[in-house]
Design a protein around this motif. Structure first.
Motif, PDB file in Angstrom:
ATOM      1  N   LEU A   4       0.724  -1.293  -0.024  1.00 50.96           N
ATOM      2  CA  LEU A   4      -0.232  -0.028  -0.131  1.00 50.96           C
ATOM      3  C   LEU A   4       0.821   1.284   0.122  1.00 50.96           C
ATOM      4  O   LEU A   4       0.489   2.235  -0.882  1.00 50.96           O
ATOM      5  CB  LEU A   4      -1.019  -0.010   1.397  1.00 50.96           C
ATOM      6  CG  LEU A   4      -2.098   1.133   1.011  1.00 50.96           C
ATOM      7  CD1 LEU A   4      -3.307   0.407   2.142  1.00 50.96           C
ATOM      8  CD2 LEU A   4      -1.550   2.213   1.760  1.00 50.96           C
ATOM      9  N   GLU A   8       0.681   3.919  -2.992  1.00 45.28           N
ATOM     10  CA  GLU A   8       0.367   5.356  -2.631  1.00 45.28           C
ATOM     11  C   GLU A   8       1.498   6.332  -3.107  1.00 45.28           C
ATOM     12  O   GLU A   8       1.084   7.645  -3.669  1.00 45.28           O
ATOM     13  CB  GLU A   8      -0.078   5.464  -1.242  1.00 45.28           C
ATOM     14  CG  GLU A   8      -0.245   7.043  -0.769  1.00 45.28           C
ATOM     15  CD  GLU A   8      -1.543   7.514  -1.265  1.00 45.28           C
ATOM     16  OE1 GLU A   8      -2.289   6.796  -2.005  1.00 45.28           O
ATOM     17  OE2 GLU A   8      -1.702   8.646  -1.292  1.00 45.28           O
ATOM     18  N   THR A   9       2.641   6.083  -3.020  1.00 50.25           N
ATOM     19  CA  THR A   9       3.692   6.855  -3.409  1.00 50.25           C
ATOM     20  C   THR A   9       3.790   6.974  -4.869  1.00 50.25           C
ATOM     21  O   THR A   9       3.778   8.176  -5.579  1.00 50.25           O
ATOM     22  CB  THR A   9       4.945   6.356  -3.106  1.00 50.25           C
ATOM     23  OG1 THR A   9       5.138   6.143  -1.563  1.00 50.25           O
ATOM     24  CG2 THR A   9       6.177   7.215  -3.519  1.00 50.25           C
ATOM     25  N   ARG A  11       1.080   6.687  -6.739  1.00 45.20           N
ATOM     26  CA  ARG A  11      -0.136   7.396  -7.232  1.00 45.20           C
ATOM     27  C   ARG A  11       0.094   9.061  -7.122  1.00 45.20           C
ATOM     28  O   ARG A  11      -0.166   9.682  -7.862  1.00 45.20           O
ATOM     29  CB  ARG A  11      -1.144   7.309  -6.191  1.00 45.20           C
ATOM     30  CG  ARG A  11      -2.676   7.808  -6.477  1.00 45.20           C
ATOM     31  CD  ARG A  11      -3.766   7.747  -5.235  1.00 45.20           C
ATOM     32  NE  ARG A  11      -3.282   8.606  -4.209  1.00 45.20           N
ATOM     33  CZ  ARG A  11      -3.339   9.948  -4.183  1.00 45.20           C
ATOM     34  NH1 ARG A  11      -4.005  10.321  -5.304  1.00 45.20           N
ATOM     35  NH2 ARG A  11      -2.952  10.473  -3.064  1.00 45.20           N
ATOM     36  N   LYS A  12       0.973   9.467  -6.132  1.00 49.28           N
ATOM     37  CA  LYS A  12       1.219  10.885  -5.968  1.00 49.28           C
ATOM     38  C   LYS A  12       2.165  11.168  -6.922  1.00 49.28           C
ATOM     39  O   LYS A  12       1.978  12.232  -7.558  1.00 49.28           O
ATOM     40  CB  LYS A  12       1.651  11.243  -4.503  1.00 49.28           C
ATOM     41  CG  LYS A  12       0.969  10.926  -3.553  1.00 49.28           C
ATOM     42  CD  LYS A  12       1.508  10.949  -1.981  1.00 49.28           C
ATOM     43  CE  LYS A  12       0.576  11.004  -0.800  1.00 49.28           C
ATOM     44  NZ  LYS A  12       1.528  10.634   0.427  1.00 49.28           N
ATOM     45  N   ASP A  54      -6.676   7.774  -8.342  1.00 46.31           N
ATOM     46  CA  ASP A  54      -7.241   7.248  -6.821  1.00 46.31           C
ATOM     47  C   ASP A  54      -6.683   5.804  -6.438  1.00 46.31           C
ATOM     48  O   ASP A  54      -6.108   5.152  -7.357  1.00 46.31           O
ATOM     49  CB  ASP A  54      -8.683   6.934  -6.667  1.00 46.31           C
ATOM     50  CG  ASP A  54      -9.545   8.158  -6.955  1.00 46.31           C
ATOM     51  OD1 ASP A  54      -8.920   9.466  -6.531  1.00 46.31           O
ATOM     52  OD2 ASP A  54     -10.495   8.255  -7.619  1.00 46.31           O
ATOM     53  N   ARG A  55      -6.524   5.468  -5.252  1.00 45.39           N
ATOM     54  CA  ARG A  55      -6.133   4.252  -4.947  1.00 45.39           C
ATOM     55  C   ARG A  55      -7.221   3.532  -3.891  1.00 45.39           C
ATOM     56  O   ARG A  55      -7.792   4.198  -3.016  1.00 45.39           O
ATOM     57  CB  ARG A  55      -4.910   4.265  -3.850  1.00 45.39           C
ATOM     58  CG  ARG A  55      -4.138   3.160  -3.624  1.00 45.39           C
ATOM     59  CD  ARG A  55      -3.017   3.396  -2.572  1.00 45.39           C
ATOM     60  NE  ARG A  55      -3.250   4.176  -1.523  1.00 45.39           N
ATOM     61  CZ  ARG A  55      -4.048   3.824  -0.481  1.00 45.39           C
ATOM     62  NH1 ARG A  55      -4.419   2.629  -0.531  1.00 45.39           N
ATOM     63  NH2 ARG A  55      -4.253   4.412   0.410  1.00 45.39           N
ATOM     64  N   LYS A  58      -4.142  -1.959  -2.689  1.00 45.88           N
ATOM     65  CA  LYS A  58      -2.905  -1.654  -3.600  1.00 45.88           C
ATOM     66  C   LYS A  58      -3.540  -1.393  -4.881  1.00 45.88           C
ATOM     67  O   LYS A  58      -2.667  -1.580  -5.904  1.00 45.88           O
ATOM     68  CB  LYS A  58      -1.948  -3.074  -3.609  1.00 45.88           C
ATOM     69  CG  LYS A  58      -1.731  -3.459  -2.228  1.00 45.88           C
ATOM     70  CD  LYS A  58      -1.091  -4.842  -2.080  1.00 45.88           C
ATOM     71  CE  LYS A  58      -1.002  -5.569  -0.785  1.00 45.88           C
ATOM     72  NZ  LYS A  58      -0.612  -6.905  -0.787  1.00 45.88           N
ATOM     73  N   GLU A 136      -9.360   0.188   4.638  1.00 40.30           N
ATOM     74  CA  GLU A 136      -7.940   0.662   4.568  1.00 40.30           C
ATOM     75  C   GLU A 136      -7.607   0.668   5.968  1.00 40.30           C
ATOM     76  O   GLU A 136      -8.277   0.909   6.923  1.00 40.30           O
ATOM     77  CB  GLU A 136      -8.284   2.017   4.207  1.00 40.30           C
ATOM     78  CG  GLU A 136      -8.384   2.416   2.548  1.00 40.30           C
ATOM     79  CD  GLU A 136      -7.545   1.965   1.579  1.00 40.30           C
ATOM     80  OE1 GLU A 136      -6.337   2.408   1.772  1.00 40.30           O
ATOM     81  OE2 GLU A 136      -7.813   0.986   0.595  1.00 40.30           O
ATOM     82  N   ILE A 214       4.210   5.570   4.314  1.00 33.92           N
ATOM     83  CA  ILE A 214       3.701   6.424   3.357  1.00 33.92           C
ATOM     84  C   ILE A 214       4.574   7.773   3.329  1.00 33.92           C
ATOM     85  O   ILE A 214       5.052   8.305   2.258  1.00 33.92           O
ATOM     86  CB  ILE A 214       2.203   6.638   3.378  1.00 33.92           C
ATOM     87  CG1 ILE A 214       1.418   5.476   2.974  1.00 33.92           C
ATOM     88  CG2 ILE A 214       1.697   7.818   2.511  1.00 33.92           C
ATOM     89  CD1 ILE A 214      -0.111   5.522   3.060  1.00 33.92           C
TER      90      ILE A 214
END
Length: 280
Positions: A4, A8-9, A11-12, A54-55, A58, A136, A214
């Motif tokens: 995850l 997320e990294t 995604r950003k 979005d996320r 995973k 989550e 994160i």
DNA sequence: CCGCTTTCCTGGATGC
DNA sequence: TGCATCCAGGAAAGCG
């Protein structure tokens, strides 16, 4: 392997690099990874704008114009990279998105395990995997009462349980070993023998560890790097995963590696002693 | 429903 | 040195 925090990294990073751009065309170089015949996939995506990313757990959700979502799971070694149009592509480039700013978005995956599915927005949570994904691992979504209920209802080994995305979303092999070490729980401990105090601690550690990872841009094991090519910074803080034969950083006992649920599992035999019963 | 096993893949490590 | 074999692992299919 991305879990995850790594997803997320990504995604950003991708949000900064490709949101707002139009996908002029797509080349599917490895058709097995997508949910549609390649020409159909390519035709449906061509001309769409990348509106938002979005996320969930995973899974990456690329929100496209015209109510379409491209769901992407990196599995073991999937990576995205943005390069100028015409840049020579590495060996295992599976999908290429041609963007309207002179760049290409590559999906690369040496082990070819990653998956992509193009669906209408309202069909995303009907996809297998997403249709029964757990909460989550956050303070607001992962409630103590829920954890207690599902843990006591199950007779599995806790490690196997934590890897199950339908129970809690986002934990993979690395963070499972880490949170169990942090919580001093044996990976083979039966979930229905956990005390309230242990469940409370486990929950707190899951939330804290994921949040810290994160902030640290994800862990780096093997080949992982984020959308900007930066290695994750969290690797220095691992206490269990990959620490076989090393002294436990809490008590000095030699760390042991076993297999639980087909996964390599490292733990401290002293700090993480079994109590109650092991599951059978 | 539940939980365990197998399968999908490649490349790096290991063995002879 | 070179070839064969093993191992890593997320999730889904298969099985009892």
């Amino acid at each position: 392997m991305p879990e995850l925090p790594e997803v997320e990294t990504v995604r950003k990073g991708l949000t900064k690099l490709v949101v707002g751009l139009k996908i002029n065309s797509v080349e599917v170089l490895y058709p097995k990874m997508i949910n549609l015949p390649a020409p159909e996939f390519e035709n449906q995506i061509a001309g769409k704008d990348i509106v938002q990313i979005d996320r969930r757990g995973k899974y990456l959700l690329f929100r496209l114009s015209d109510d379409l979502t491209l769901v992407s799971h990196l599995r073991m070694e999937g990576k995205y990279e943005v390069e100028a149009e015409g840049t020579p592509r590495p060996k295992h480039t599976n999908v290429v998105f041609h963007l309207n700013n002179g760049c290409e978005l590559w999906y690369k995956d040496t082990r070819m395990f990653g998956k992509m599915a193009l669906v209408k927005d309202d069909e995303v949570f009907a996809l297998s995997g997403l249709n029964k994904i757990g909460p989550e691992p956050t303070e607001s979504d992962l409630k103590f009462d829920y954890m207690k209920e599902i843990l006591l209802k199950s007779h599995r080994k806790i490690k196997s349980f934590l890897l199950d995305q339908s129970k809690i979303a986002g934990l993979g092999n690395i963070y499972c070993d880490e949170v169990l070490w942090m919580s001093k729980i044996n990976p083979e401990q039966a979930t229905n023998y956990l005390s309230d105090a242990e469940i409370k601690l486990l929950r707190k550690n899951i939330i804290a560890e994921i949040s810290a990872a994160i902030k640290g841009h994800g862990t780096t094991v093997h080949s992982y790097s984020n959308a900007f090519g930066e290695a994750g910074e969290f690797q220095n803080k691992l206490h269990a995963y990959g620490m076989k034969d090393e002294p436990c950083s809490r008590c000095g006992t030699k760390m042991v590696k076993i297999k639980v649920a087909q996964r390599g599992t490292t733990y401290c035999p002293k700090c993480q002693a079994v109590h109650g019963d092991l599951s059978e």
